[in-house]
Scaffold this motif. Sequence first.
Motif, PDB file in Angstrom:
ATOM      1  N   ALA A   1      -6.191  -1.858   5.192  1.00 18.59           N
ATOM      2  CA  ALA A   1      -5.109  -2.733   5.649  1.00 18.59           C
ATOM      3  C   ALA A   1      -5.641  -3.828   6.573  1.00 18.59           C
ATOM      4  CB  ALA A   1      -4.033  -1.912   6.354  1.00 18.59           C
TER       5      ALA A   1
ATOM      6  N   GLU B   1       3.128  -1.496   4.239  1.00 18.31           N
ATOM      7  CA  GLU B   1       2.700  -0.101   4.133  1.00 18.31           C
ATOM      8  C   GLU B   1       3.929   0.784   3.922  1.00 18.31           C
ATOM      9  OE1 GLU B   1      -0.606   1.224   6.654  1.00 18.31           O
ATOM     10  OE2 GLU B   1      -0.479  -0.728   7.662  1.00 18.31           O
TER      11      GLU B   1
ATOM     12  N   THR C   1      10.421  -1.415   5.575  1.00 18.54           N
ATOM     13  CA  THR C   1       9.442  -1.911   4.599  1.00 18.54           C
ATOM     14  C   THR C   1       9.998  -1.825   3.187  1.00 18.54           C
ATOM     15  OG1 THR C   1       7.611  -1.198   6.020  1.00 18.54           O
ATOM     16  CG2 THR C   1       7.089  -1.657   3.727  1.00 18.54           C
TER      17      THR C   1
ATOM     18  N   LEU D   1       0.851  -1.182   0.000  1.00 13.93           N
ATOM     19  CA  LEU D   1       0.000   0.000   0.000  1.00 13.93           C
ATOM     20  C   LEU D   1       0.893   1.239   0.000  1.00 13.93           C
ATOM     21  CD1 LEU D   1      -2.716  -1.089   2.614  1.00 13.93           C
ATOM     22  CD2 LEU D   1      -2.681  -1.471   0.141  1.00 13.93           C
ATOM     23  N   THR D   2       0.506   2.251  -0.763  1.00 14.60           N
ATOM     24  CA  THR D   2       1.429   3.356  -1.065  1.00 14.60           C
ATOM     25  C   THR D   2       1.023   4.706  -0.494  1.00 14.60           C
ATOM     26  OG1 THR D   2       0.261   3.734  -3.145  1.00 14.60           O
ATOM     27  CG2 THR D   2       2.146   2.236  -3.208  1.00 14.60           C
ATOM     28  N   ARG D   3       0.058   4.723   0.386  1.00 15.56           N
ATOM     29  CA  ARG D   3      -0.370   5.992   0.964  1.00 15.56           C
ATOM     30  C   ARG D   3      -0.316   5.912   2.484  1.00 15.56           C
ATOM     31  NH1 ARG D   3      -6.532   7.331   0.314  1.00 15.56           N
ATOM     32  NH2 ARG D   3      -5.999   8.589   2.107  1.00 15.56           N
ATOM     33  N   PRO D   4      -0.314   7.040   3.187  1.00 17.20           N
ATOM     34  CA  PRO D   4      -0.394   7.004   4.648  1.00 17.20           C
ATOM     35  C   PRO D   4      -1.831   6.716   5.076  1.00 17.20           C
ATOM     36  CG  PRO D   4      -0.306   9.273   3.877  1.00 17.20           C
ATOM     37  CD  PRO D   4      -0.138   8.416   2.660  1.00 17.20           C
ATOM     38  N   ASN D   5      -1.999   6.287   6.306  1.00 16.16           N
ATOM     39  CA  ASN D   5      -3.335   6.077   6.893  1.00 16.16           C
ATOM     40  C   ASN D   5      -4.176   5.134   6.038  1.00 16.16           C
ATOM     41  OD1 ASN D   5      -2.664   8.046   8.889  1.00 16.16           O
ATOM     42  ND2 ASN D   5      -3.179   9.655   7.422  1.00 16.16           N
ATOM     43  N   ASN D   6      -3.812   3.842   6.050  1.00 14.79           N
ATOM     44  CA  ASN D   6      -4.463   2.859   5.192  1.00 14.79           C
ATOM     45  C   ASN D   6      -5.658   2.139   5.818  1.00 14.79           C
ATOM     46  OD1 ASN D   6      -2.691   2.819   2.719  1.00 14.79           O
ATOM     47  ND2 ASN D   6      -1.158   2.498   4.303  1.00 14.79           N
ATOM     48  N   GLU D   7      -6.017   2.525   7.039  1.00 15.16           N
ATOM     49  CA  GLU D   7      -7.187   1.888   7.646  1.00 15.16           C
ATOM     50  C   GLU D   7      -8.460   2.390   6.959  1.00 15.16           C
ATOM     51  OE1 GLU D   7      -7.002  -0.568   9.628  1.00 15.16           O
ATOM     52  OE2 GLU D   7      -4.849  -0.418   9.918  1.00 15.16           O
TER      53      GLU D   7
ATOM     54  N   PRO E   1       4.277   4.520   2.636  1.00 11.72           N
ATOM     55  CA  PRO E   1       3.725   5.786   2.132  1.00 11.72           C
ATOM     56  C   PRO E   1       4.684   6.490   1.191  1.00 11.72           C
ATOM     57  CG  PRO E   1       3.432   5.598   4.513  1.00 11.72           C
ATOM     58  CD  PRO E   1       4.374   4.504   4.105  1.00 11.72           C
TER      59      PRO E   1
ATOM     60  N   VAL F   1       0.437  -7.369   4.562  1.00  6.56           N
ATOM     61  CA  VAL F   1       0.318  -5.991   4.080  1.00  6.56           C
ATOM     62  C   VAL F   1       1.590  -5.217   4.384  1.00  6.56           C
ATOM     63  CG1 VAL F   1      -0.961  -3.826   4.254  1.00  6.56           C
ATOM     64  CG2 VAL F   1      -2.192  -6.004   4.347  1.00  6.56           C
TER      65      VAL F   1
END
Length: 258
Positions: A22, A34, A180, A13-19, A36, A32
């Motif tokens: 995720a 993460e 990561t 996943l390539t963005r911040p705040n993935n909730e 960002p 997963v």
Amino acid sequence: MKNLPLSKKTILLTRPNNEPLASQLKELGAKVLELPLIDVQFEADAEVADDVLKNLACYEWILFTSANGVKGFFKEFFKKFKDIRCIGPCRIACVGSATADALKEFFIQTDVIPEKATGEAMAEAILNYETIENLNMLYVTGNLNDNSVSKILEEKGRAIVDTFPVYKTSVIELDGEHETLKEFVENGADAIYFASGSAVEGFVKNAKKLSLKKGAKSPKAYSIGEKCSEKMKNSGIPVAKEAKHPSLVLEMLTEELG
């Protein structure tokens, strides 16, 4: 042990705040990663914010193009007001369901959500909702959004549109020692998911650092929507699949990788 649909699959996943994405992917068995590639700072010009909020009751519409816009707007709003009712009797438009869900946290319902989650589609949906000639509209946005929404509403609808930037998105330069990053370079992944054109820019900027080692698994790239896909194609990144709607990202990844 139950064989989960995404067992043994790794998704970057390539963005911040993935909730909550995720967490949902992990529940389906995925590993997963993460990483960002963009940074979002919630800040608005103090003079512009003061002017907008002093005249908030004058706006018949407030338009939100992202959940970040919602967060940034209310950060400024609650500096001046203590009661959500101070937002006034305006109509609300959101670019998609995720943005509308962000508004629900403030107990605000959305009047217009387009079927297609783009700013242009939102503008057209507003035009179909009612006549907006001479209405005052507040377009809440970030520093990278273009003026296409305002242009449609002003030229087609003859509305008066004020733009209120409440957050700034910037591309991150990755630290080569990021754990990561090192794991991705060493092992690769089954999929990489881009949730914005800015994240695509971040990937391109950090392409050398993201270069996989020999034997690492090369991921297929997935997109949140049309504009993101266009950015990927222009950057030379093949689009394995584009989500039919932002709310269907989990379904897309599960179908493709499960």
